[in-house]
Design an enzyme around this catalytic site. Structure first.
Site, PDB file in Angstrom:
ATOM      1  N   LYS A  16      -7.284  -8.760  -9.387  1.00  0.00           N
ATOM      2  CA  LYS A  16      -7.687  -8.751 -10.800  1.00  0.00           C
ATOM      3  C   LYS A  16      -6.494  -9.029 -11.714  1.00  0.00           C
ATOM      4  O   LYS A  16      -6.638  -9.096 -12.929  1.00  0.00           O
ATOM      5  CB  LYS A  16      -8.249  -7.372 -11.192  1.00  0.00           C
ATOM      6  CG  LYS A  16      -9.368  -6.859 -10.311  1.00  0.00           C
ATOM      7  CD  LYS A  16     -10.686  -7.462 -10.709  1.00  0.00           C
ATOM      8  CE  LYS A  16     -11.833  -6.847  -9.943  1.00  0.00           C
ATOM      9  NZ  LYS A  16     -12.780  -7.841  -9.457  1.00  0.00           N
ATOM     10  N   LYS A  66       4.752  -5.646  -0.060  1.00  0.00           N
ATOM     11  CA  LYS A  66       5.579  -4.773  -0.906  1.00  0.00           C
ATOM     12  C   LYS A  66       6.915  -4.408  -0.248  1.00  0.00           C
ATOM     13  O   LYS A  66       7.918  -4.223  -0.926  1.00  0.00           O
ATOM     14  CB  LYS A  66       4.805  -3.502  -1.276  1.00  0.00           C
ATOM     15  CG  LYS A  66       3.653  -3.774  -2.250  1.00  0.00           C
ATOM     16  CD  LYS A  66       2.954  -2.500  -2.667  1.00  0.00           C
ATOM     17  CE  LYS A  66       1.776  -2.804  -3.574  1.00  0.00           C
ATOM     18  NZ  LYS A  66       1.066  -1.600  -4.017  1.00  0.00           N
TER      19      LYS A  66
HETATM   20  P1  NDP Z   1      -1.200   1.932   3.377  1.00  0.00           P
HETATM   21  O1  NDP Z   1      -1.710   1.010   4.433  1.00  0.00           O
HETATM   22  O2  NDP Z   1       0.236   1.911   3.036  1.00  0.00           O
HETATM   23  O3  NDP Z   1      -1.529   3.458   3.792  1.00  0.00           O
HETATM   24  C1  NDP Z   1      -2.726   3.777   4.385  1.00  0.00           C
HETATM   25  C2  NDP Z   1      -2.930   5.289   4.391  1.00  0.00           C
HETATM   26  O4  NDP Z   1      -4.289   5.531   4.754  1.00  0.00           O
HETATM   27  C3  NDP Z   1      -2.068   6.038   5.401  1.00  0.00           C
HETATM   28  O5  NDP Z   1      -1.770   7.315   4.880  1.00  0.00           O
HETATM   29  C4  NDP Z   1      -3.014   6.149   6.610  1.00  0.00           C
HETATM   30  O6  NDP Z   1      -2.733   7.236   7.452  1.00  0.00           O
HETATM   31  C5  NDP Z   1      -4.326   6.396   5.905  1.00  0.00           C
HETATM   32  N1  NDP Z   1      -5.525   6.044   6.675  1.00  0.00           N
HETATM   33  C6  NDP Z   1      -5.970   4.822   7.009  1.00  0.00           C
HETATM   34  N2  NDP Z   1      -7.153   4.899   7.669  1.00  0.00           N
HETATM   35  C7  NDP Z   1      -7.456   6.230   7.758  1.00  0.00           C
HETATM   36  C8  NDP Z   1      -8.543   6.964   8.321  1.00  0.00           C
HETATM   37  N3  NDP Z   1      -9.554   6.339   8.933  1.00  0.00           N
HETATM   38  N4  NDP Z   1      -8.536   8.309   8.205  1.00  0.00           N
HETATM   39  C9  NDP Z   1      -7.510   8.945   7.578  1.00  0.00           C
HETATM   40  N5  NDP Z   1      -6.449   8.314   7.032  1.00  0.00           N
HETATM   41  C10 NDP Z   1      -6.424   6.960   7.112  1.00  0.00           C
HETATM   42  O7  NDP Z   1      -2.121   1.673   2.100  1.00  0.00           O
HETATM   43  P2  NDP Z   1      -1.719   1.848   0.560  1.00  0.00           P
HETATM   44  O8  NDP Z   1      -1.028   3.148   0.424  1.00  0.00           O
HETATM   45  O9  NDP Z   1      -1.045   0.629   0.082  1.00  0.00           O
HETATM   46  O10 NDP Z   1      -3.156   1.877  -0.164  1.00  0.00           O
HETATM   47  C11 NDP Z   1      -3.990   3.011  -0.060  1.00  0.00           C
HETATM   48  C12 NDP Z   1      -5.173   2.843  -1.011  1.00  0.00           C
HETATM   49  O11 NDP Z   1      -4.718   2.854  -2.356  1.00  0.00           O
HETATM   50  C13 NDP Z   1      -5.939   1.522  -0.830  1.00  0.00           C
HETATM   51  O12 NDP Z   1      -7.321   1.789  -0.934  1.00  0.00           O
HETATM   52  C14 NDP Z   1      -5.481   0.678  -2.003  1.00  0.00           C
HETATM   53  O13 NDP Z   1      -6.488  -0.221  -2.422  1.00  0.00           O
HETATM   54  C15 NDP Z   1      -5.248   1.749  -3.069  1.00  0.00           C
HETATM   55  N6  NDP Z   1      -4.267   1.338  -4.085  1.00  0.00           N
HETATM   56  C16 NDP Z   1      -4.675   1.311  -5.387  1.00  0.00           C
HETATM   57  C17 NDP Z   1      -3.808   0.943  -6.390  1.00  0.00           C
HETATM   58  C18 NDP Z   1      -4.277   0.925  -7.807  1.00  0.00           C
HETATM   59  O14 NDP Z   1      -3.564   0.357  -8.649  1.00  0.00           O
HETATM   60  N7  NDP Z   1      -5.412   1.515  -8.108  1.00  0.00           N
HETATM   61  C19 NDP Z   1      -2.403   0.562  -6.097  1.00  0.00           C
HETATM   62  C20 NDP Z   1      -2.064   0.646  -4.691  1.00  0.00           C
HETATM   63  C21 NDP Z   1      -2.985   1.007  -3.735  1.00  0.00           C
HETATM   64  P3  NDP Z   1      -1.659   7.112   8.673  1.00  0.00           P
HETATM   65  O15 NDP Z   1      -0.313   7.267   8.017  1.00  0.00           O
HETATM   66  O16 NDP Z   1      -2.011   8.200   9.581  1.00  0.00           O
HETATM   67  O17 NDP Z   1      -1.857   5.726   9.262  1.00  0.00           O
END
Ligand code: NDP
Length: 284
Positions: A16, A66
């Site tokens: 977006k 990133k």
């Molecule tokens: P990352 O890939 O860096 O991190 C993923 C996280 O999700 C980890 O903590 C991982 O745990 C966890 N995870 C993934 N699958 C599962 C599951 N099935 N059950 C439990 N935990 C799970 O992603 P980001 O941090 O970059 O993004 C996270 C969310 O935030 C996304 O939905 C993204 O769209 C949103 N976001 C929104 C923004 C905004 O401006 N609104 C900006 C940035 C992100 P583990 O460490 O155990 O793998």
């Protein structure tokens, strides 16, 4: 020729950012071009080199680049360095400046747009990936009474606690900072619960109990544009919990980047309203 900016990611069609920055530029009377760039996997640096050599002035960076952006910059802000991730870059001659505005954007959305000051509140962050890491110290700087991070891989949650003790020792002393796995969370209740995992992308939900939401509290899903996500449905089931998605954070971090690049702060309310999706049902 108009000043050039862009967002780089892979995939990128869903972004977006071009719409948001075009709105900001129009409202602030700024002449600029803002594009989408599909960065080739493994080819981030070459792609940014080309953009710079064509006169590009700045980039927003989204998944999965990133960390590559962090390595590419010659100078990093404190937030970017501590998060280990960059979501906005500015090119000034040979200098490549990197910032991470995710945390500032989230805090501004919570405290200003949603009128939910975090001071003295019990705050839970679900997930310890890039977004949670970027938001962690900005959240701590709001002086909540408790700041807890829960993650599927507990070691990553513990890393964030370590980060707090190293880089914000005063705040970490006055706030109860903890990191844990989901089993340890049983019985705990929070005023503000921030969902920062990517589980929702596959319509899944981390192992959370609805009792984690305090009545009268806030459930905030960083995911945006998806309507009622599994996380927000869980909070709705609890009742008496305000439900919010991450569109405000998205627009606020974009506003920080726009201000950094152009020296003018755009108004965000109308852009947030334009992008908001009703939280009534899952959105396709
Ligand atoms: P990352 O890939 O860096 O991190 C993923 C996280 O999700 C980890 O903590 C991982 O745990 C966890 N995870 C993934 N699958 C599962 C599951 N099935 N059950 C439990 N935990 C799970 O992603 P980001 O941090 O970059 O993004 C996270 C969310 O935030 C996304 O939905 C993204 O769209 C949103 N976001 C929104 C923004 C905004 O401006 N609104 C900006 C940035 C992100 P583990 O460490 O155990 O793998």
């Amino acid at each position: 020729m108009a000043d050039r900016y862009a967002v780089i990611g892979n995939p990128i069609e869903q972004s977006k950012s071009p719409l948001i920055h075009a709105e900001f530029a129009r409202a602030c009377g700024q002449t600029l071009v803002y594009e989408r760039i599909l960065g080739p996997l493994g080819g981030f640096a070459a792609c940014v080199d080309a953009f710079r050599s064509e006169g590009g002035l700045g980039l927003n960076v989204t998944a999965p680049f990133k960390l590559d952006a962090c390595a590419y910059c010659t100078e990093l802000s404190l937030d970017a360095r501590l998060a280990g991730a960059v979501n906005a870059m500015k090119f000034e001659g040979r200098q490549i400046l990197g910032q991470n505005f995710d945390g500032l954007g989230l805090v501004r959305d919570l405290e200003v747009n949603l009128a939910t000051p975090l001071a003295g509140r019990r705050v839970l962050v679900v997930g310890a990936g890039g977004a949670a890491r970027g938001a962690w110290l900005p959240l701590l700087s709001c002086r909540p009474a408790e700041l807890v991070v829960v993650n599927r891989t507990p070691a990553k949650a513990h890393e964030l606690v370590e980060l707090a003790h190293q880089h914000a020792p005063d705040s970490a002393r006055t706030c109860r900072v903890q990191g844990m796995g989901f089993e340890e969370l049983r019985g705990r209740v929070f005023d503000v619960v921030l969902h920062a995992t990517s589980a929702g992308l596959s319509d899944q939900l981390p192992a959370l109990d609805a009792t984690v939401f305090a009545p009268g509290g806030l459930a905030y899903d960083l995911t945006y544009g998806k309507g009622l996500t599994p996380f927000l449905r869980l909070a709705q089931h609890r009742g008496q919990v305000r439900l919010v998605d991450g569109v405000g954070m998205l627009v606020e971090q974009a506003a920080e980047a726009f201000t950094w690049w152009r020296g003018v702060r755009p108004d965000t309310a109308s852009v947030i309203a334009q992008l908001q999706v009703p939280l009534l049902a899952p959105h396709p």
